[in-house]
Design a protein around this motif. Structure first.
Motif, PDB file in Angstrom:
ATOM      1  N   ALA A  34       1.382  15.468  -6.573  1.00 48.87           N
ATOM      2  CA  ALA A  34       0.869  15.414  -5.204  1.00 48.87           C
ATOM      3  C   ALA A  34       1.016  16.769  -4.536  1.00 48.87           C
ATOM      4  O   ALA A  34       2.027  17.448  -4.716  1.00 48.87           O
ATOM      5  N   PRO A  35       0.011  17.207  -3.756  1.00 52.12           N
ATOM      6  CA  PRO A  35       0.062  18.535  -3.142  1.00 52.12           C
ATOM      7  C   PRO A  35       1.133  18.691  -2.074  1.00 52.12           C
ATOM      8  O   PRO A  35       1.768  19.728  -1.967  1.00 52.12           O
ATOM      9  N   LEU A  36       1.336  17.662  -1.244  1.00 52.70           N
ATOM     10  CA  LEU A  36       2.241  17.760  -0.101  1.00 52.70           C
ATOM     11  C   LEU A  36       3.360  16.720  -0.197  1.00 52.70           C
ATOM     12  O   LEU A  36       3.217  15.690  -0.855  1.00 52.70           O
ATOM     13  N   THR A  37       4.455  16.996   0.482  1.00 50.34           N
ATOM     14  CA  THR A  37       5.635  16.133   0.421  1.00 50.34           C
ATOM     15  C   THR A  37       5.316  14.689   0.756  1.00 50.34           C
ATOM     16  O   THR A  37       5.690  13.761   0.019  1.00 50.34           O
ATOM     17  N   ASN A  38       4.609  14.441   1.874  1.00 46.54           N
ATOM     18  CA  ASN A  38       4.358  13.060   2.281  1.00 46.54           C
ATOM     19  C   ASN A  38       3.335  12.366   1.396  1.00 46.54           C
ATOM     20  O   ASN A  38       3.366  11.133   1.268  1.00 46.54           O
ATOM     21  N   MET A  39       2.468  13.112   0.778  1.00 45.59           N
ATOM     22  CA  MET A  39       1.590  12.512  -0.226  1.00 45.59           C
ATOM     23  C   MET A  39       2.416  12.008  -1.407  1.00 45.59           C
ATOM     24  O   MET A  39       2.204  10.900  -1.907  1.00 45.59           O
ATOM     25  N   ARG A  40       3.371  12.814  -1.835  1.00 38.47           N
ATOM     26  CA  ARG A  40       4.239  12.413  -2.947  1.00 38.47           C
ATOM     27  C   ARG A  40       5.072  11.193  -2.567  1.00 38.47           C
ATOM     28  O   ARG A  40       5.206  10.247  -3.358  1.00 38.47           O
ATOM     29  N   LEU A  41       5.628  11.177  -1.363  1.00 36.87           N
ATOM     30  CA  LEU A  41       6.471  10.065  -0.941  1.00 36.87           C
ATOM     31  C   LEU A  41       5.672   8.764  -0.817  1.00 36.87           C
ATOM     32  O   LEU A  41       6.148   7.694  -1.213  1.00 36.87           O
ATOM     33  N   ALA A  42       4.465   8.850  -0.253  1.00 35.52           N
ATOM     34  CA  ALA A  42       3.637   7.649  -0.130  1.00 35.52           C
ATOM     35  C   ALA A  42       3.250   7.121  -1.506  1.00 35.52           C
ATOM     36  O   ALA A  42       3.294   5.903  -1.751  1.00 35.52           O
ATOM     37  N   LEU A  43       2.876   8.008  -2.402  1.00 33.85           N
ATOM     38  CA  LEU A  43       2.500   7.584  -3.752  1.00 33.85           C
ATOM     39  C   LEU A  43       3.685   6.949  -4.467  1.00 33.85           C
ATOM     40  O   LEU A  43       3.538   5.909  -5.115  1.00 33.85           O
ATOM     41  N   GLN A  44       4.860   7.539  -4.335  1.00 33.07           N
ATOM     42  CA  GLN A  44       6.035   6.993  -4.994  1.00 33.07           C
ATOM     43  C   GLN A  44       6.395   5.624  -4.428  1.00 33.07           C
ATOM     44  O   GLN A  44       6.792   4.712  -5.163  1.00 33.07           O
ATOM     45  N   THR A  45       6.252   5.462  -3.111  1.00 28.67           N
ATOM     46  CA  THR A  45       6.527   4.162  -2.485  1.00 28.67           C
ATOM     47  C   THR A  45       5.618   3.083  -3.053  1.00 28.67           C
ATOM     48  O   THR A  45       6.072   1.984  -3.412  1.00 28.67           O
ATOM     49  N   LEU A  46       4.333   3.391  -3.153  1.00 28.97           N
ATOM     50  CA  LEU A  46       3.384   2.411  -3.681  1.00 28.97           C
ATOM     51  C   LEU A  46       3.656   2.125  -5.155  1.00 28.97           C
ATOM     52  O   LEU A  46       3.620   0.966  -5.593  1.00 28.97           O
ATOM     53  N   MET A  47       3.962   3.161  -5.922  1.00 29.50           N
ATOM     54  CA  MET A  47       4.224   2.964  -7.351  1.00 29.50           C
ATOM     55  C   MET A  47       5.499   2.163  -7.582  1.00 29.50           C
ATOM     56  O   MET A  47       5.583   1.373  -8.533  1.00 29.50           O
ATOM     57  N   ASP A  48       6.498   2.338  -6.725  1.00 27.03           N
ATOM     58  CA  ASP A  48       7.715   1.523  -6.831  1.00 27.03           C
ATOM     59  C   ASP A  48       7.387   0.045  -6.670  1.00 27.03           C
ATOM     60  O   ASP A  48       7.938  -0.814  -7.380  1.00 27.03           O
ATOM     61  N   CYS A  49       6.500  -0.254  -5.728  1.00 28.86           N
ATOM     62  CA  CYS A  49       6.098  -1.648  -5.511  1.00 28.86           C
ATOM     63  C   CYS A  49       5.251  -2.161  -6.669  1.00 28.86           C
ATOM     64  O   CYS A  49       5.363  -3.329  -7.075  1.00 28.86           O
ATOM     65  N   MET A  50       4.413  -1.300  -7.217  1.00 25.96           N
ATOM     66  CA  MET A  50       3.571  -1.696  -8.343  1.00 25.96           C
ATOM     67  C   MET A  50       4.387  -1.999  -9.591  1.00 25.96           C
ATOM     68  O   MET A  50       3.982  -2.806 -10.429  1.00 25.96           O
ATOM     69  N   SER A  51       5.533  -1.346  -9.731  1.00 26.25           N
ATOM     70  CA  SER A  51       6.347  -1.531 -10.927  1.00 26.25           C
ATOM     71  C   SER A  51       7.210  -2.776 -10.866  1.00 26.25           C
ATOM     72  O   SER A  51       7.848  -3.162 -11.851  1.00 26.25           O
ATOM     73  N   ALA A  52       7.251  -3.447  -9.706  1.00 28.71           N
ATOM     74  CA  ALA A  52       8.072  -4.647  -9.555  1.00 28.71           C
ATOM     75  C   ALA A  52       7.415  -5.839 -10.240  1.00 28.71           C
ATOM     76  O   ALA A  52       6.195  -5.914 -10.372  1.00 28.71           O
TER      77      ALA A  52
END
Length: 272
Positions: A34-52
């Motif tokens: 991800a280019p920017l910090t908050n893009m990375r954080l939002a993507l990681q948040t969604l991926m954490d939920c997807m992995s559940a």
């Protein structure tokens, strides 16, 4: 006979069950950083939920102050994960929310009642599971539409990420059954030095805005991405008009920085 169901039991407007139900784990995620910090954080948040797993909470919250770039980050995360994306509006009712989600899912023939539309949505997401990103979640909290999100969560296996203002997690505490389904809450961060320079490189195409000036904007704007970008674009335009090839902090001088602070009133001359 229920007017909102076909003879086979399929909700109207939902594609027929021709293929076997796919799993959300089959969704391909773009691996590029991800280019920017908050893009990375939002993507990681969604991926954490997807992995559940299906029987564990799959709700996520990405929250923070206005101007931190949350909507851009949400759109980025949705694009990277092929998620459905809905941005709530202040006037939405519970039915409007359901209609917006159904439309985003591609359901063309909506049922007449809100419960029937909800059935269409959940059936579609059961057959074709993809993550769901809901922006401006604060509006839905205000309109008492939170439980609809829980209904969709409980009836499907999808991950849902909600985007909202700084106090969104506190607001959601009012709904205990909803709150205990939130797997992860992530706070958006103010722009870093690295973020600021990347924004400079993206938006400033007419002149070379020096690092010291870009970082001064970041400091004065307290990391608010929207205000940083506003000042970068303004500096780029001024440097272009003045044909200033290298626009640094010394060149900027005493020009004001647009950071939301009230500017002191200039004296009009003469004694009061």
């Amino acid at each position: 006979m229920n007017q909102n169901r076909s003879v086979s039991g399929q909700a109207q407007g939902v594609p027929p069950r021709i293929f076997s139900v796919v799993q959300e784990s089959d969704v391909q995620v773009d691996p590029r950083p991800a280019p920017l910090t908050n893009m990375r954080l939002a993507l990681q948040t969604l991926m954490d939920c997807m992995s559940a797993g299906r029987d564990t909470p799959r709700l996520g919250a990405f929250f923070g102050y206005s101007g931190y770039g949350k909507t851009v980050a949400a759109g980025f995360a949705a694009a990277r994960t092929n998620a459905f994306y809905v941005c709530a509006k202040s006037v939405w009712t519970q039915r409007t929310l359901l209609e917006a989600i159904a439309s985003e899912l591609g359901i063309t023939k909506m049922a007449r009642t809100a419960p029937a539309i909800l059935a269409q949505v959940t059936e579609h997401l059961t057959i074709f599971p993809r993550p769901l990103v809901i922006d401006e979640m604060d509006f839905l909290v205000k309109r008492q539409a939170v439980e609809i999100i829980r209904d969709i969560h409980d009836a499907t296996s999808i991950a849902i990420m909600m985007i909202g203002e700084e106090d969104l997690p506190a607001k959601l505490k009012e709904w205990e059954r909803f709150d205990n389904r939130i797997r992860v809450s992530t706070a958006a961060q103010p722009a870093s030095d690295e973020d600021t320079l990347k924004l400079r490189d993206h938006y400033c195409l007419s002149a070379r805005i020096a690092d010291d000036l870009a970082l001064r904007f970041k400091q004065a704007c307290r990391g608010c991405t929207r205000r940083i970008v506003t000042n970068l674009i303004e500096a780029d335009a001024i440097a272009r008009d003045e044909r200033q090839a290298n626009a640094d902090l010394a060149w900027w001088g005493s020009r004001p920085i647009m950071n939301g602070d009230l500017q002191p009133r200039r004296p009009q001359g003469g004694a009061a």
